[in-house]
Design a protein around this motif. Structure first.
Motif, mmCIF file in Angstrom:
data_model
loop_
_atom_site.group_PDB
_atom_site.id
_atom_site.type_symbol
_atom_site.label_atom_id
_atom_site.label_comp_id
_atom_site.label_asym_id
_atom_site.label_seq_id
_atom_site.Cartn_x
_atom_site.Cartn_y
_atom_site.Cartn_z
ATOM 1 N N GLU A 681 0.803 -1.205 0.000
ATOM 2 C CA GLU A 681 0.000 0.000 0.000
ATOM 3 C C GLU A 681 0.843 1.265 0.000
ATOM 4 O O GLU A 681 0.522 2.244 -0.651
ATOM 5 N N GLY A 682 1.929 1.263 0.747
ATOM 6 C CA GLY A 682 2.715 2.476 0.857
ATOM 7 C C GLY A 682 3.889 2.532 -0.088
ATOM 8 O O GLY A 682 4.764 3.355 0.075
ATOM 9 N N GLN A 683 3.885 1.676 -1.085
ATOM 10 C CA GLN A 683 5.018 1.615 -1.988
ATOM 11 C C GLN A 683 5.086 2.881 -2.820
ATOM 12 O O GLN A 683 4.111 3.332 -3.387
ATOM 13 N N LEU A 684 6.263 3.478 -2.915
ATOM 14 C CA LEU A 684 6.432 4.724 -3.647
ATOM 15 C C LEU A 684 7.113 4.471 -4.985
ATOM 16 O O LEU A 684 7.881 3.539 -5.152
ATOM 17 N N LEU A 685 6.825 5.348 -5.934
ATOM 18 C CA LEU A 685 7.428 5.263 -7.248
ATOM 19 C C LEU A 685 8.878 5.728 -7.183
ATOM 20 O O LEU A 685 9.181 6.792 -6.669
ATOM 21 N N LYS A 686 9.776 4.901 -7.693
ATOM 22 C CA LYS A 686 11.183 5.245 -7.669
ATOM 23 C C LYS A 686 11.514 6.203 -8.810
ATOM 24 O O LYS A 686 10.975 6.109 -9.895
ATOM 25 N N ASN A 825 7.362 -0.908 -9.907
ATOM 26 C CA ASN A 825 8.145 0.265 -9.521
ATOM 27 C C ASN A 825 8.406 1.223 -10.663
ATOM 28 O O ASN A 825 8.854 2.346 -10.434
ATOM 29 N N ASN A 826 8.146 0.811 -11.899
ATOM 30 C CA ASN A 826 8.439 1.647 -13.069
ATOM 31 C C ASN A 826 7.177 1.846 -13.896
ATOM 32 O O ASN A 826 6.548 0.874 -14.301
ATOM 33 N N PRO A 827 6.806 3.106 -14.161
ATOM 34 C CA PRO A 827 5.619 3.355 -14.986
ATOM 35 C C PRO A 827 5.792 2.797 -16.391
ATOM 36 O O PRO A 827 6.910 2.614 -16.875
ATOM 37 N N VAL A 828 4.659 2.553 -17.044
ATOM 38 C CA VAL A 828 4.693 2.033 -18.410
ATOM 39 C C VAL A 828 5.473 2.974 -19.321
ATOM 40 O O VAL A 828 6.287 2.546 -20.145
#
Length: 1373
Positions: A681-686, A825-828
């Motif tokens: 839930e709290g995972q942030l985008l690197k 962790n990585n956007p498309v």
């Protein structure tokens, strides 16, 4: 809507004086900063007003509107070219004057060189003072070239940049207005247009002025050469006139192949976008191979086109090198044959040769680049033109009054006899004769089965669906909550406010109404927590409530709610209905599409839609009195059992509890049953990683290793050296020939003068010269120049194309094999950037740039070497100039590298924003926030422009300084030749000065290209990063751990001390789990948000590698290959994913099943009639994202996949969270019937779906707290599951307990009867009379459909399970 990247750093070019702009001094502070430390985004200079994306987009949009208006008036087709010309034409034309000055200087300089060379001829009349003046004139011309060259090229490149920005801005605005959305184009095509196509503006306009400057220059050169060589000049111009059309024809071929390449690149990028977005499904279904084969096929076709284009580029490049020498050869040979000995004097030759070189360089080299660039720009303009002509919505908002001052009581929606269809090829309309009216304070409920047209009705209201008949009138501003919630990568607050002003009281009130307040308090940064791409860190229910909260925050007048209650559990659904639909929005017109029939009775009006037609309209009581059976509306024809959720009891007796008690219940366990990605839930985008320092030598090694082996590379080196050697020998032979001609001419002249004076015997020795031999040798050398030149180019481009193909293949395979955490962790957009822009650079720009640099480097070394050999004094100046150029380059490259890497990282947000906009197109348009998203897109473009602008200016900063060093070199060579006149002859001076003048343009270009190669190699570096991603375990088992081909036969699961964490430093999300699941057992998995339910599924599929021991039928699944594990477990995911292609390929990509099997599976899920109605049935095309199927239909296709796989284990990850009750009932019934002999694990969203399970596994904080039959758990004092059930309300709790008790009693009664029968068996065996009982029991067992394996019978006897009597007798005997 992220504004965190904005910064204030005014561009110093605004205050720079003309001298500073001319020499780019205003960049010096940035270079000092870049040399001292790594540059960051805040160090970039702000975009100047004339380069801002919004300004350029507004201007081009106005000009394009004029073209469209002109076309509408019947004055021809609209022209994007003229729209761009009106914007940038005058500015571009003015820069042509600078180019004219530069090219005129190139004509004057050889004339001055001719005067200098005459000083070295025997009997010259040129004095030393005059020779010094000639040397000064040559040097002055070099300085003028250094001053005029770079302002011109910077100016035209800047115009190309502005064209690119303007077109991208206008295309993005067009995206937001497309009427058919992604039905007429694809994400891949749009991304390709905005990445690879528009970049041609940056380089395609650089040489366009040569189309008119070149002919003027050619006329001047023709006059000068004619004066020297007479009619022989025409021979050279004939060759030129023959070669130029060939170059033009090749330019057209290159354009043709560019178009074909672009289409294949579109397809590849679209395919990659789908694969990256659907990677979780691909891995769970073991579809890596079919999708890998598909990408290989598309890439292979793309590479074929690229290679054909590179062959033409090689021939074109060879013509550029050989063409000038062919002109020399024809002119010189013709002159030697026509005019006889002594006609090719050095003083004449080295006036003509540089001029012919300039002419050939312009007419064949630069004009070729111009034609090629024009063709590519034309292709780009045509593709953008075709995109801009796609149909648009009649307006950007739904029809009606959208003014802010509309009185609330006046707001309403009127749907008047509307008919519409999505697909014009189908006869059956999507909607047919639908009418309704919703006024302020009224609630209209729209119900009906899957695919009936409920969502399409909302699309018609939003004007997203073209209306063929009837009309829709909307008064007031509209807000829309979509069925598939749209979440973009930003903070939770930004997702809700959507660019509107943040008002804390309003925000918190909405969070409470949408049951999000308590959950947000538990997030790491509360409402400022960053949500991953596509909402990866949120559950399905959280995304649905976030979408609803966004709609409320818009404070609109009319609300369209597309089934927002399906993704939440009963308690939260009731809370939302009471506090939002009937609370927060009670005074506004509301249209609610729903499958939750318990809420329908509160609607003021109900519209029933089936197969697009309105089959009923009225209040709940009116429709009930008319005999309509609501529960049957949501069931498939032929259903025999009623779904528990649609019973009349539920419809009439919705559990009513006080707002306080309901709030307490929700606060205790909000969305406790559903959380798809609950444990992250709290995972942030690197932030995207970028390298520091120089591009390592290992990157170059990896690049050439990918394109060539050792032998191939050595052959390439040999061809490069051989080609350069042949060039030098050609020029040396010409110099030697001119010296012989000069000596012959001098002897003839002296003899003639003595004879004229009256001498009979002159004693002048006239040297003999074999002209035919000189011509033959000269021709042979020219042949070697052509042969080695073409072979070098072809070999180099072959290596480059192979390297690009190999690295793409390696990167794609690495992506396929990477862990799921990489995609989370990585956007498309970030990943897609590697496959679009970086691979595009490797395909198009890097090969040309690298080859150009290699060619320039060899020419520079040859020029310096020849000049130094001719006049060793030159080496005195070469050493310091070389050291100075190396220092300048090193100083430049450190900052340039930072800028190029920033350019790569600032480019990614542009495509991430574009991808998010395409996903949320309907929502953006419904809310009318197009302007906000356009502003955000323009802001991302401006951020990228900040880095790109510095890329352009920094390269000119370097080139200016290097050209001044070259001017010093030309000056040193010219004056040193004068000072060393006694040891030099005219031919050698001509050769060394010609090479020095060539170096003038070549050196700075070569050094600039070396820096550009390093910058472009960053793309290789970025691709190589993705070729070395951590990989999952092996797909196939080793021989000693390979399971039996028939494994698993039973589906018995055992877990011992299993733990799971998503990455090494992360907390453990599953902690020491130990449990056993019997064969064919039906297990429900429940738990609160973050308890680890979805992590359990990921553990079984090994999407994340666990520790401990997990066995299925006594095989340790942690020791076998991933494919052997995953292909034997079926999964029905919460979010149904379909891929572009046929229905057949979506069901069976391996083609393992016959058509009959496919039709049978579709029939099992009641989809056969719908697929048969499609134009090509099983071969019908599925649109990108499956948008031509409803959400329910997509879920049923996923169920059909599971039926086809026919595995012994089935896992259901909240498969019914986003579907209606009819689909839910169908799925549950199909699971009971088709998967009776399977072990089934279900993550529960609706508690009713698991109350008849054999056992429930209750998780809390990653641990198992309860594991028993539902009825035993629900009656357990202070039990965790009991508390979850009680939070659903009294009525629902009573129903759930009753269901659990009935299931428990049914199961136990059967067991008790079996035990009694076993006792009777014992008795009759002793009496030898068991035949009748055996027949009775076998008959009973056949009716129940249960069988058992021999190895399980002992256990089943103890538990009294249903076992065929003959099996029991075997056991007893």
């Amino acid at each position: 809507m992220d504004e965190s990247s904005k910064h204030f750093n005014p561009n110093p070019i605004l205050k720079a004086n003309p001298i500073s702009k001319l020499f780019f001094w205003w960049l010096n502070p940035l270079f000092r900063k870049g040399y001292a430390r790594q540059l960051e985004v805040d160090d970039l200079y702000n975009v100047v007003a004339e380069d801002q994306s919004d300004t350029l987009g507004d201007k081009l949009e106005k000009e394009w509107a004029k073209e469209v208006k002109k076309s509408g008036a019947g004055r021809g087709k609209p022209s994007l070219f003229w729209a761009l010309f009106r914007m940038f034409g005058l500015e571009y034309i003015l820069f042509g004057l600078l180019l004219l000055c530069e090219e005129a200087t190139k004509v004057v300089q050889p004339l001055l060189l001719g005067g200098l060379i005459r000083y070295f001829t025997p009997g010259s009349e040129v004095t030393k003072a005059e020779s010094l003046l000639y040397a000064g004139g040559v040097s002055l011309c070099a300085l003028i070239l250094a001053i005029s060259h770079h302002p011109f090229f910077f100016g035209v490149q800047r115009i190309g940049m502005k064209m690119r920005l303007a077109c991208c801005s206008v295309m993005y605005r067009k995206v937001l207005r497309l009427s058919e959305g992604l039905a007429v184009t694809t994400k891949g095509q749009i991304v390709n247009l905005m990445s690879n196509d528009v970049k041609r503006f940056d380089r395609g306009l650089m040489y366009l002025h040569y189309l008119w400057v070149g002919p003027l220059q050619a006329i001047a050169i023709l006059v000068i050469v004619w004066r020297e060589f007479g009619l022989s000049t025409l021979a050279g111009f004939v060759v030129l006139l023959l070669l130029v059309p060939v170059q033009g024809w090749m330019g057209k071929l290159i354009s043709k192949f560019s178009q074909k390449t672009a289409r294949r690149t579109d397809e590849r990028v679209r395919l990659m976008n789908e694969i990256i977005a659907g990677m979780r499904v691909i891995k769970m279904y073991c579809w890596e191979k079919p999708f890998g084969d598909l990408v290989k096929k598309v890439r292979r076709e793309e590479i074929v086109m690229i290679w054909k284009k590179r062959i033409l580029s090689a021939i074109s490049t060879c013509n550029w090198v050989v063409g000038p020498r062919l002109m020399y050869f024809v002119v010189i040979v013709t002159t030697a044959l026509v005019q006889g000995p002594g006609s090719l004097r050095a003083s004449v030759m080295y006036v003509v040769v540089p001029l012919l070189f300039v002419l050939a360089q312009v007419m064949m080299g630069v004009i070729n680049l111009t034609i090629e660039g024009m063709q590519e720009v034309r292709v780009t303009v045509n593709r953008i033109y075709n995109f801009l002509l796609l149909n648009e919505l009649p307006c950007t908002r739904c029809s009606g009054s959208n003014e802010q001052n509309v009185m609330p009581a006046e707001c309403k929606v009127i749907i008047d006899n509307v008919s519409a269809k999505w697909n014009q090829e189908l006869e059956q309309p999507t909607l047919k004769n639908v009418s309704a009216k919703v006024e302020a304070g009224k609630l209209l409920a729209v119900i009906g089965p899957i695919g009936a047209g409920k969502s399409s009705l909302l699309m018609a209201v939003l004007r997203e669906l073209s209306i063929s008949h009837g009309d829709v009138s909307v008064i007031g501003r509209v807000a829309y909550a979509s069925q598939l919630p749209w979440v973009f990568s930003a903070t939770l607050r930004q997702n809700i406010t959507l660019g509107n002003k943040y008002e804390i009281e309003k925000f918190e009130r909405i969070l409470e109404a949408c049951a999000l307040d308590e959950e947000i308090k538990n997030m790491p940064n509360r409402d400022l927590t960053l949500i991953g791409d596509r909402g990866v860190s949120l559950s399905g229910g959280q995304k649905a409530r976030l979408s609803l909260a966004r709609a409320l925050y818009m404070d609109a007048d009319v609300y369209l709610l597309d089934d927002p209650l399906s993704a939440v559990d009963t308690a939260v659904g009731r809370h939302i209905f009471q506090r939002v639909v009937q609370g927060y929005l009670k005074k506004k017109p509301r249209i609610l599409v729903t499958h939750q029939l318990q809420f329908v009775k509160e609607a003021d009006q109900i519209v029933i839609i089936e197969e697009g037609e309105m089959i009923g309209k009225g209040t709940f009581h009116e429709l009930s009195n008319s005999g309509i059976d609501f529960s049957s509306l949501l069931k498939h024809k032929g259903d025999k059992s009623d779904d528990p959720q649609s019973t009349p009891h539920d419809l009439m007796n919705e559990g009513a509890c006080s707002g306080h008690s309901l709030h307490e219940s929700i606060r205790d366990s909000l969305d406790s049953i559903g959380a798809k990605r609950d444990d992250k839930e709290g995972q942030l985008l690197k932030e995207e990683e970028r390298h520091e320092g120089t591009v390592g030598f290992n990157v170059y090694i990896a690049y050439f290793k990918a394109g060539a082996g050792l032998l191939k590379f050595l052959l390439l080196v040999f061809l490069c050296l051989a080609a350069q050697g042949s060039f030098i020998i050609f020029d040396w032979w010409l110099s030697n020939w001119s010296n012989l001609e000069e000596a012959l001419y001098a002897a003839i002249e002296k003899h003639a003068s003595l004879v004229a004076e009256g001498y009979n015997a002159t004693n002048v020795t006239i040297p003999t010269m074999d002209t035919n031999f000189n011509i033959a040798v000269f021709g042979g050398i020219l042949g070697a120049v052509f042969l080695f030149g073409i072979l070098r180019a072809l070999m180099f481009f072959k290596v480059a194309v192979d390297a690009s193909q190999t690295l793409h293949k390696t990167m794609f395979n690495s992506i396929l094999r990477s862990h799921m955490q990489f995609f989370d962790n990585n956007p498309v957009g970030r990943i897609l950037n590697r496959f679009s822009k970086d691979i595009g650079n490797m395909d198009d720009i890097l090969p040309i740039t690298f080859f150009d640099f290699t060619q320039c480097a060899l020419l520079i070394l040859g020029s310096v070497g020849v000049a130094g050999v001719v006049n060793p004094w030159v080496f005195l100046i070469v050493g310091p100039l070389t050291m100075l150029s190396v220092v300048i380059r090193r100083y430049y490259i450190r900052t340039s590298r930072h800028i190029k890497r920033l350019e790569g990282t600032t480019r990614s947000p542009v495509f991430t924003h574009l991808s998010a906009s395409l996903q949320g197109l309907h929502t953006i348009r419904a809310f009318g926030v197009q302007e906000k998203f356009i502003e955000e897109f323009d802001a991302h473009q401006d951020m990228h422009t900040e880095s790109w602008f510095l890329c352009l200016t920094s390269s000119r900063w370097l080139a200016t300084r290097l050209d001044w060093l070259c001017a010093l070199f030309v000056t040193a060579v010219s004056f040193s030749c004068v000072l060393s006149a006694d040891s030099l002859n005219a031919g050698l001076v001509g050769l060394s000065m010609t090479y020095a003048m060539t170096l003038m343009s070549m050196f700075q270009w070569g050094v600039k290209q070396s820096a550009e190669v390093e910058n472009q190699m960053i793309s290789v570096e970025r691709v190589l990063d993705y070729t070395m991603l951590p990989s999952e375990a092996a797909l196939d088992s080793s021989d000693d751990h390979k399971p039996h081909p028939s494994w698993p036969q039973n589906g018995e699961i055992s877990v011992k001390k299993a733990c799971l964490k998503y990455y090494p430093e992360a907390p453990t999300v599953l902690k020491n789990l130990s449990f056993a699941i019997k064969a064919r057992e039906k297990i429900g998995i429940v738990g609160r948000t973050g308890s680890g339910k979805s992590s359990l599924i990921e553990m079984f599929f090994r999407l994340v590698e666990p520790t401990g021991q997990i066995t299925i039928d006594d095989v340790n699944v942690l020791e076998i290959g991933l494919h052997e594990l995953r292909k034997n477990i079926s999964i029905i995911p919460q979010d149904p994913v379909l891929f572009t292609g046929s229905v057949r390929r979506n069901l069976d990509p391996f083609r393992n099943h016959s058509d009959d099997a496919l039709w049978e599976a579709l029939g099992e899920v009641q989809l056969k009639p719908a697929i048969e109605e499609l134009p090509k049935s099983l071969d019908a095309e599925v649109s990108e994202g499956g948008v031509n199927f409803s959400v329910g239909q997509r879920q049923l296709i996923c169920l059909a996949r599971a039926i086809l796989r026919n595995n012994k284990i089935l896992m259901i990850d909240e498969a019914t969270a986003n579907v209606d009750l009819r689909t839910d009932a169908l799925i549950q019934r199909t699971i009971r019937d088709k998967f009776m002999d399977c072990t089934v694990l279900t993550i529960a969203h609706r508690l009713r779906t698991i109350m008849d399970s054999d056992r429930l596994l209750v998780l809390e904080d990653g641990k198992i707290v309860e594991f028993d039959a539902p009825y035993l758990l629900v009656t357990k004092p202070d039990g965790v599951f009991k508390r979850l059930v009680e939070q659903t309300g009294k009525e629902e709790t009573a129903f759930l307990v009753r269901e659990a008790r009935n299931a428990f009693e049914t199961r136990n009664n059967t067991s008790e009867r079996r035990v009694a029968n076993l006792r009777e068996i014992y008795r009759r065996i002793s009496e030898h009379d068991v035949s009748n009982l055996i027949e009775e029991e076998d008959k009973q067992a056949e009716e129940n459909g249960n069988n058992v394996d021999d190895d399980e019978t002992g256990q089943l006897l103890d538990q009294g399970e249903k076992v065929p009597m003959r099996e029991k007798c075997k056991i007893i005997s």
